[in-house]
Design an enzyme around this catalytic site. Sequence first.
Site, PDB file in Angstrom:
ATOM      1  N   HIS A 233       0.841  -1.200   0.000  1.00  0.00           N
ATOM      2  CA  HIS A 233       0.000   0.000   0.000  1.00  0.00           C
ATOM      3  C   HIS A 233       0.883   1.261   0.000  1.00  0.00           C
ATOM      4  O   HIS A 233       0.739   2.138  -0.852  1.00  0.00           O
ATOM      5  CB  HIS A 233      -0.916  -0.024   1.232  1.00  0.00           C
ATOM      6  N   GLU A 234       1.813   1.317   0.945  1.00  0.00           N
ATOM      7  CA  GLU A 234       2.675   2.500   1.046  1.00  0.00           C
ATOM      8  C   GLU A 234       3.605   2.610  -0.166  1.00  0.00           C
ATOM      9  O   GLU A 234       3.953   3.712  -0.596  1.00  0.00           O
ATOM     10  CB  GLU A 234       3.481   2.487   2.356  1.00  0.00           C
TER      11      GLU A 234
ATOM     12  N   HIS B  30       1.808   4.565  -2.770  1.00  0.00           N
ATOM     13  CA  HIS B  30       1.910   6.010  -2.511  1.00  0.00           C
ATOM     14  C   HIS B  30       3.286   6.522  -2.937  1.00  0.00           C
ATOM     15  O   HIS B  30       3.414   7.587  -3.545  1.00  0.00           O
ATOM     16  CB  HIS B  30       1.727   6.292  -1.017  1.00  0.00           C
TER      17      HIS B  30
ATOM     18  N   GLU C 127      -4.678   7.770  -3.016  1.00  0.00           N
ATOM     19  CA  GLU C 127      -5.198   6.489  -2.535  1.00  0.00           C
ATOM     20  C   GLU C 127      -5.452   5.537  -3.709  1.00  0.00           C
ATOM     21  O   GLU C 127      -5.353   4.324  -3.554  1.00  0.00           O
ATOM     22  CB  GLU C 127      -6.472   6.757  -1.721  1.00  0.00           C
TER      23      GLU C 127
HETATM   24 ZN    ZN Z   1      -3.107   5.188   1.843  1.00  0.00          ZN
END
Ligand code: ZN
Length: 502
Positions: free
Chosen positions: A263-264, A267, A293
């Site tokens: 997830h990170e 980003h 996101e």
């Molecule tokens: Zn996030």
Amino acid sequence: MDKNLKKLKKILYEVDDINNASSLLGWDQATYMPAKGAEARARQMATLGKLAHQKFSSKKIAKLLKKLEPLEKDLDYNSNEASLIRVTRKDYEKATKVPAKFLEEFSNHASATYQLWIQARAQDNFDMVADNLEKTLDYSRRMANYFPHEHIADPLIDNSDEAMTVSVLRPLFADLRKELVPLVEAVVAQEPADDSAVKQFFLQDKQLDFAMMIAQDYGYDKKRGRLDLTHHPFMTKFAIDDVRITTRVNQNDLTDAIFSSLHETGHALYELGVSHDLDRTLLAGGTSSGVHESQSRLWENQIGRSKDLWQYYYPKLQEVFPEQLKDYSLEDYYKAINKVSRSLIRTDADELTYNLHVIIRFDLETDLLEGKIAIKDLPELWRARYQADLGVSSETDADGVLQDVHWYGGQIGGVFQGYTLGNIMSSQFYNAALAAKPQIKDEISQAKFDTLHNWLKENIYTHGRKFTAAEVVKMATGKEMTTKPYIAYLKEKYADLYDIKF
Ligand code: ZN
């Protein structure tokens, strides 16, 4: 270069330096700072924040922006220069329209409310914090009223998802909810997935190495970033060539570290992909919380939780954890990492139910701002909506209306929509990438991510903050924002996983 633009850039560079220095202090605070450093650190960050604000909100900027008006008209809307002037003007208005005295009052109130919330949650007592929340609602409305608006929540939404409005979000989310509620019902009516494969003991270092291996295969460059441990995973950026991520590990659950890291990483790939021409300006960053996101979700879910990806990595994972995984097939593992259940807590929710948690909060905060519902009724309204949407509701407020920090440590309004916008856009972007480069799906099962990564860089990342979310969606996908690809993705994935027809 135009001399006024040169002057503007010089100030913006310095503001950016101060902000990034402050972010570095924040990163250290969350990773390595000894506990007793907290007081000094808070002071240092407040000083830097004040310096950056003074520099950015100075009359000098207003004068330069005025002088740059004719140049902006001559320039192409898409150019870096016109975009810099345009976005600086928007940020300047946001930074100067709200009186400093009001901001200070609101911020002190929010800090006090946050402290009270910690106790209220621990004691499962909403009444303890209700009066404060009433004042927060008042502050939030006053904050919005400093800006022209159609709906009272619009200026608050605009802070993190620029140019998004209630008139766009309400129908978009209502549409999604209408599809999701029966979908969740159909899935949870099935035999629950067996997730025993991932609920065993897995050594921390091995988990971290494995997560980092996939992150690097995705394209996360360790010469331009690093991975550290924190209680709450996050991504932070100090320059286009220094974008760091953090993760957390649960040695009794294999999914925590891997999927938080991916997830990170999503980003981070966004920030790392911004054009170097925009470095040190306020254009060097993701354009909205929703688009940000969309990238974390795309790399975590669409790619990270796909069967294609694990066809390649699962045998490798079995080599790392032979004892734990030898009796589980790829299919078992794939089901375990995509298990759906009715849940009370947003941050623990699976991919399918997650948006229902967000939409409940968006609807409630928007109704609160409109004056349609009252703070005192929140706990009951919360329970009723959970029952209606997720078929479950919490007996305690600690696991209900008190679970998220957002309203208690900041404003009411504009703080939740980005999560669901991100999910919606993640599918729309991924579909557009697949349409342009159909080989992507095959490549994923060989752990090749270049084609996808390059498409995302060229169509989204490189622009930084030059365009709004709606503009990026239109340019990258040729269409307005729509929930259709996301709903189709969920239906296809969960129909297969749970062997049902929708
Ligand atoms: Zn996030």
